[in-house]
Every structure is written in C-alpha cells, then in structure tokens.
Design a protein around this motif. Structure first.
Motif, short mmCIF file in Angstrom:
data_model
loop_
_atom_site.label_atom_id
_atom_site.label_comp_id
_atom_site.label_asym_id
_atom_site.label_seq_id
_atom_site.Cartn_x
_atom_site.Cartn_y
_atom_site.Cartn_z
N TRP A 133 0.81 -1.28 0.06
CA TRP A 133 0.07 0.10 0.04
C TRP A 133 0.72 1.25 0.08
N PHE A 134 2.05 1.37 0.21
CA PHE A 134 3.04 2.42 0.42
C PHE A 134 3.99 2.36 -1.07
N ALA A 135 3.92 1.30 -1.89
CA ALA A 135 4.50 1.28 -3.16
C ALA A 135 5.87 1.70 -3.21
N TYR A 136 6.78 1.20 -2.40
CA TYR A 136 8.30 1.76 -2.16
C TYR A 136 8.75 1.53 -3.57
N VAL A 137 9.65 2.58 -4.27
CA VAL A 137 10.42 2.50 -5.28
C VAL A 137 11.89 1.97 -4.66
N PRO A 138 12.47 1.19 -5.70
CA PRO A 138 12.27 1.17 -6.98
C PRO A 138 11.45 -0.16 -7.45
N LEU A 139 11.12 -0.85 -6.51
CA LEU A 139 10.28 -2.15 -6.62
C LEU A 139 8.89 -1.66 -7.41
N MET B 148 0.21 12.97 -3.79
CA MET B 148 -0.12 13.18 -5.11
C MET B 148 1.04 13.61 -5.85
N VAL B 149 2.00 14.52 -5.47
CA VAL B 149 3.08 14.74 -6.22
C VAL B 149 4.06 13.26 -6.37
N ALA B 150 4.15 12.40 -5.38
CA ALA B 150 4.77 11.11 -5.50
C ALA B 150 4.16 10.24 -6.10
N SER B 151 2.69 10.03 -6.40
CA SER B 151 2.21 9.26 -7.19
C SER B 151 2.14 9.56 -8.73
N LEU C 140 8.47 11.70 0.73
CA LEU C 140 7.24 12.33 0.21
C LEU C 140 6.06 11.57 0.63
N PHE C 141 6.17 10.16 0.71
CA PHE C 141 5.00 9.30 0.82
C PHE C 141 4.81 9.44 2.56
N TRP C 142 5.89 9.45 3.28
CA TRP C 142 5.59 9.37 4.90
C TRP C 142 5.41 10.95 5.26
N PHE C 143 5.90 12.04 4.52
CA PHE C 143 5.46 13.18 4.62
C PHE C 143 3.72 13.34 4.88
N GLU D 33 -1.51 11.36 7.99
CA GLU D 33 -2.67 10.65 7.73
C GLU D 33 -3.21 9.93 8.80
N VAL D 34 -2.13 9.27 9.79
CA VAL D 34 -2.63 8.65 10.96
C VAL D 34 -3.43 9.59 11.86
N TYR D 35 -3.24 10.72 11.83
CA TYR D 35 -3.85 11.63 12.54
C TYR D 35 -4.96 12.39 12.01
#
Length: 628
Positions: free
Chosen positions: A147-153, A224-227, A255-258, A263-265
């Motif tokens: 669900w986090f779609a880490y690159v480069p994978l 949105m920038v990351a995706s 970018l994702f974890w920023f 999002e948790v909050y």
C-alpha cells in the motif's frame, strides 16, 4: 432575533419545495444535499470496509499454517496491497470525512455545506477511484507493490504491467476527493456557523474536523506529487526515482511518509472529536477541559508534520536527524494524554449511562493507550531497528488505527444512527457486537507483538514449520473469526434497525449540540429558522426554545454568512441548486485519469470533455443559486 415556533407549516412547505431533491434516478444523480451525499459516502466506505475485511480473513487463513497453499506469492502480494490501500485510502480517511459531510452543517446550524456541487463531484470521484481499484483486482490487475508502493520495486524496472499504475492513479482519485471535501469543511466551519457560535462555542467534533481538513490540505499534495512522479517515471520515462539518472529512491519515502504519518492523525483526530462529543450525554455533564481538548487537537495537528522520518530510521539517515524525530514522536503523546485524561475526568465526575456508544468509547481508551505505548517504543531508534518490518509494527499499526479510529467510529454510528435514519439501533445487538469485536480484536492482534519480538517479518506469504511462530499464528487466525463475527453482528444490526428499528425521537440521547435541534432525520433544509447560539451547549442551556435569526428568503436557497471569530451575521449567500454537471465532470475526469494509465496522450485529449463539463457547470444560468 427572537424566540418563535420554528415549525410553522407554511414556512416548512415553502422551504421543502425550494430545497427538495427530485424523486427518482434524476434526483439521485443531481442532488447536492449534503445529507444524501454524506449517507452515500458512509455506505460506500463501509462496503469497502467489508471488502477489506474479507481480504484480511484470507491472509489470516493463509498464515495460520506454515507452508500453506491457499494463496501463492503473487496473489498474496495483491491481497496484501489491496487490503492496505483499501483500508487507508478507500475507508479510513473517506469515512471520517463522510461523517463530517453529514454532521458538520447540522452542528454549526446551516442549511447546506459550502460548495455543495463540489461536494457531489467529490463523491463521484471517490466512487470511481474505488471502482477502478476493485475492478482491476477482479481482472488480475490489482496492485501488488504494497500500500506504500516503495520504489524501485514499484518502478518500471521491477514492476511490469499496469498494476503499479492502477495504484498510483487510485491515489489521484481519492486524494482529489479528500481535498475537495477538506476545502468545503473549512469554509463551512469558518463562514457558515450559526449567529452567536463564536470560536469558543464550536463543538469539539467540528474543531477536530477543522484541524483535520487543514492536515489534508497540507499533507495530501505530497502523496499526489509522489504518485504522479511515479506514474511519469513508468509511462513517460522521467527519472525522479532512478539514481542512475540523478533521481533518488529515498525521495519517495520522504514524500510518501510526509503524507503518511499526518494521515494517521487525519484518521485519529475526527475519532477524538467524536469521543469528546459523544461522551457528554452519556456522562450527563459537559466534557471536562474543553479548551484543553481543542488545544490538544491543534497541537497534534502541528506535531503530526514532524514525525514522518520515524518510518525511515533504518535507511541510514544522520543520527542528529533521527534524534529530532525520536523526540517529536514521543512529544505527540502529550496532547493525546491530555485528551485521555479529560475524557476520564468527564466520566469520573459524571453519572455514566453505559449504552453501546459509551462501551465503544471505553474500548477505545484501552486499545488506543496500548497502541500509544507501543508507538513510544518504536519511536526509539535502537528498538525500532530491531522490530522494523516485523509483526510488532503490524500490531502497533492496528492498535492505533482500529483502536484509535474504528472503535470510536462504531460508537458514532450507534450514536448518530437515529439522526441518519430516524430509527434506533438495537441495544442488545450493539452490546453483543462490542464484546465480540473488542475480544476478537485484542486476541487477534496482541499476539502479533510477540510474533514480532520473535522475529516474524511482515509482508511474507508463508513461513517454515521449524520456526516458533505456528502456535501464535493459529491463535490469531482463530481469534479473527470472533472479530469477524462481531462485525457481522454490527452489520446485521445496521440493516435490521434501518428497516424496522424503534422510531427515534428528535433527541434520543438528550444531547446538547445543534444537530439534535431539528428532526431525525432532518428535512432537506435542515433548519426552518437558523438558530442563534448563546452557549457551548445550546440544547442544555435553552431547553424550551432556541433563539432564531430571521431574514432568509424561502423562494430560493439562501444561507447566512457569518464572521470568522464572533459569528456575527454579515450577508445572505445563495446556495447552488441541484445539477447534473458535477456527475458529468466526474465522469470526464475519471475517463481521462484511467485512459492516461495506457497512454500519456489521454491527458491532452481527455482534457477536452473535462473543459466542456466545467463550462456547463459554471455557465451563467440567470439565477443566483446557479452561479456557483
């Protein structure tokens, strides 16, 4: 302003005609009534919850035995990714905004949400994004990159096909929808509050949604920038995340974890607002520490942007930076603790009535505190280094999100169900569902702490029989049956109560907030006369009649616009009528976004129908209600 009978038949007949939604399919497709759209949001989100629960059950069956063959690695990766993406992007955030879409206009005493056509557009876009994800999964094109779609994978080198593109474009759909709702809520709360509802008279749930909306506005552009960068790397040939061409794979995680930790909050803060609002009628006293609760919400929203790197402690970052994020990760426990103690003080000094909503609140106390304690543990770099990517993190994650958000949400559904449907939920079935869910949840996820400490990595589809994980996995999988049974009882209760539940009075809980000042369910116009608020608890302090404001026309849709700080009336504002253009714009946008997965030229040619739909949306119609 004066006390009057707000149920005058001629007034209500005229308002009904002006604010009504047309019957039949045309009315359903064109409505901009925030209550109808809010109910759709809630229903759709719970459908996604049920689907995500089925995927979770499949994973627990697979992991109950070593070397199980129910799921192969490819299908398991799809199911794991679908479960996480579905729960985070299609359920957790949308359902909290859905409850706010329905309740906030009622709680602040206005007749509709700000930008109601944008509200309708946001729902159709959300529905299209969810349909894209699940139809792709049914066609064996479901994303398989986590669900986090880490690159480069998840990049073009390692993820062939369209699966990662489906994930990236689903993000665009859901975040576009969430941003639209956030803007609507901010404007509604700031400019459409009932006269007299100063900042220190806003219900805590409304404060929570205001803070949450700002979090969404500031955090979600990052994902949105990351995706978008990911899909450009995959489809156009850019190199944002390709180190060989000057890109950086860690840029993705930043970018994702920023976005990912705020999002948790974004999920937790609305739940905290629900608890602060629900606890009052069941404690039979005002919530303790109103100012402290509001300041804790604001402090949590600010601190939420200083935590994201604690997801990256094992990536080799500078030690000084890790120390800063350790401190900030521990500091955010302070406002959470303030809220817990305020709620406990409210119950301690009250005369609690232990109905189902309060039981879910107490269950939230227990599970969220456990999740918070393990959160402080993983904020420590040495400990996090040991348990990173183990089932300890899975346990912590679920204790925070299920305990901290789903438990209050289930209590909120029981609490506000009469406001949505005009009927009461069964108290007997409600208590059965509570005990089954809290027992099944703790028995399922608490053993995962031990599994993580024993070294079981997460995101694996099977394990060897000589490893010491079998017994706890069997126990967790069997316990998940109890958890599933609890949710089944909850859904049965919802369906049965909606069809034949006890008819609810207008204010069945003797609650103090404005949504209970109108009928259950509310009429299309919410309030025949806009209430005037003189205290934080208007229905407790004005038990017989509410002061009301006059002056709005009944032959067109009008709202009162008030000042930001003191909520003094400033103007009358036209509210847009029902329209088909939000749906047509959403269809055009969806076609362009889905088409762009297969060719970049879709952005060019797909923009033409979007432009046509927007022209139709904003073309002058000759009436003030349609000029928005």
């Amino acid at each position: 302003m004066r006390d009057i009978d707000i149920q005058g038949p001629r007034l209500t007949e005229a308002l009904t005609e002006t604010w009504k939604t047309q019957p039949g399919a045309w009315g359903a497709l064109t409505t901009v009534d925030h209550k109808i759209i809010g109910r759709r949001y809630i229903f759709t989100a719970f459908v996604f919850l049920a689907l995500g629960g089925v995927l979770a059950a499949l994973m627990r069956i697979q992991l109950a035995q070593p070397e199980a063959r129910l799921l192969g690695p490819d299908r398991y990766n799809q199911i794991f990714t679908m479960h996480g993406a579905n729960m985070m992007f299609l359920f957790a955030v949308p359902v909290m905004e859905a409850v706010a879409v329905y309740l906030v206009p009622l709680m602040v005493g206005t007749r509709n949400i700000a930008f109601p056509r944008l509200n309708a557009f946001s729902y159709w876009i959300y529905l299209a994004g969810g349909a894209l994800l699940w139809i792709a999964f049914a066609l064996d094109m479901g994303p398989d990159v986590g669900w986090f779609a880490y690159v480069p994978l998840s990049g073009p080198q390692y993820a062939a096909g369209k699966r990662a593109d489906i994930w990236a474009q689903m993000i665009t759909f859901t975040e576009l929808s969430a941003l639209a709702v956030a803007v609507e809520l901010v404007v509604t709360i700031f400019k459409q509050r009932a006269p007299g509802m100063t900042l220190d008279r806003i219900p805590v749930f409304v404060w929570a949604m205001l803070v949450t909306s700002f979090l969404i506005i500031m955090a979600m552009p990052a994902i949105m920038v990351a995706s978008t960068s990911l899909i450009l790397d995959r489809l156009v040939g850019t190199h944002f995340f390709n180190p060989a061409e000057g890109g950086d794979v860690l840029l993705w995680q930043h970018l994702f974890w920023f976005f990912g930790h705020p999002e948790v909050y974004i999920i937790f803060l609305p739940a905290a607002g629900m608890v602060s609002t629900m606890i009052e009628p069941f404690a039979r006293r005002p919530v303790f520490g109103y100012l402290g609760l509001v300041m804790a919400l604001i402090a949590t929203g600010i601190l939420a942007f200083g935590l994201w790197v604690h997801h990256m402690f094992v990536t080799g970052l500078p030690r000084l930076g890790e120390s800063f994020f350790t401190a900030s990760s521990m500091a955010i426990a302070i406002p959470a603790g303030v809220q817990i103690f305020c709620w406990m003080a409210t119950l301690w000094d009250g005369r609690p009535v232990f109905k189902t909503p309060l039981l879910f609140i107490i269950g939230f106390f227990v599970t969220f505190v456990i999740g918070g304690l393990t959160g402080v543990m993983v904020a420590s770099v040495p400990f996090d280094t040991q348990v990173h990517d183990t089932y300890f993190v899975v346990a912590h994650f679920h204790y925070v999100l299920v305990g901290g958000a789903v438990f209050p949400l289930l209590g909120a559904i029981h609490y506000w169900f009469p406001k949505l449907t005009g009927r009461m939920m069964s108290e007997t079935l409600g208590q059965w569902s509570f005990w089954l869910i809290i027992t099944g949840f703790n028995a399922t996820f608490f053993p995962m702490h031990i599994l993580g400490l024993e070294g079981m990595p997460r995101r694996i589809y099977t394990y060897q029989p000589d490893l010491p994980w079998h017994a706890l996995n069997v126990f967790a999988s069997l316990s998940s049956i109890v958890l599933t049974a609890g949710f089944l009882v909850f859904f049965i209760n919802v369906i049965q109560s909606a069809r034949a539940g006890e008819v609810a009075p207008d204010n069945p809980w003797n609650a103090p907030t404005l949504e209970w000042a109108t009928t259950s369910p509310p009429p299309s116009y919410n309030f025949a006369m806009i209430p005037v608020v003189n205290s934080l608890h208007p229905l407790w302090d004005s038990r017989d009649t509410l002061a009301v404001a006059k002056g709005l026309r009944t032959d067109r849709r009008e709202l009162v616009v008030t000042s930001l700080n003191t909520a003094e009336p400033q103007a009358r504002e036209a509210s847009p009528r029902n329209s088909i253009w939000p749906l047509l714009t959403a269809i055009a946008t969806s076609i362009m976004l889905i088409w762009s997965i297969f060719t970049p030229w879709a952005v060019v040619w797909g923009s033409i129908p979007i432009a046509i739909a927007l022209i139709g949306w904003f073309w002058p119609k000759g009436t003030p209600e349609d000029e928005a």
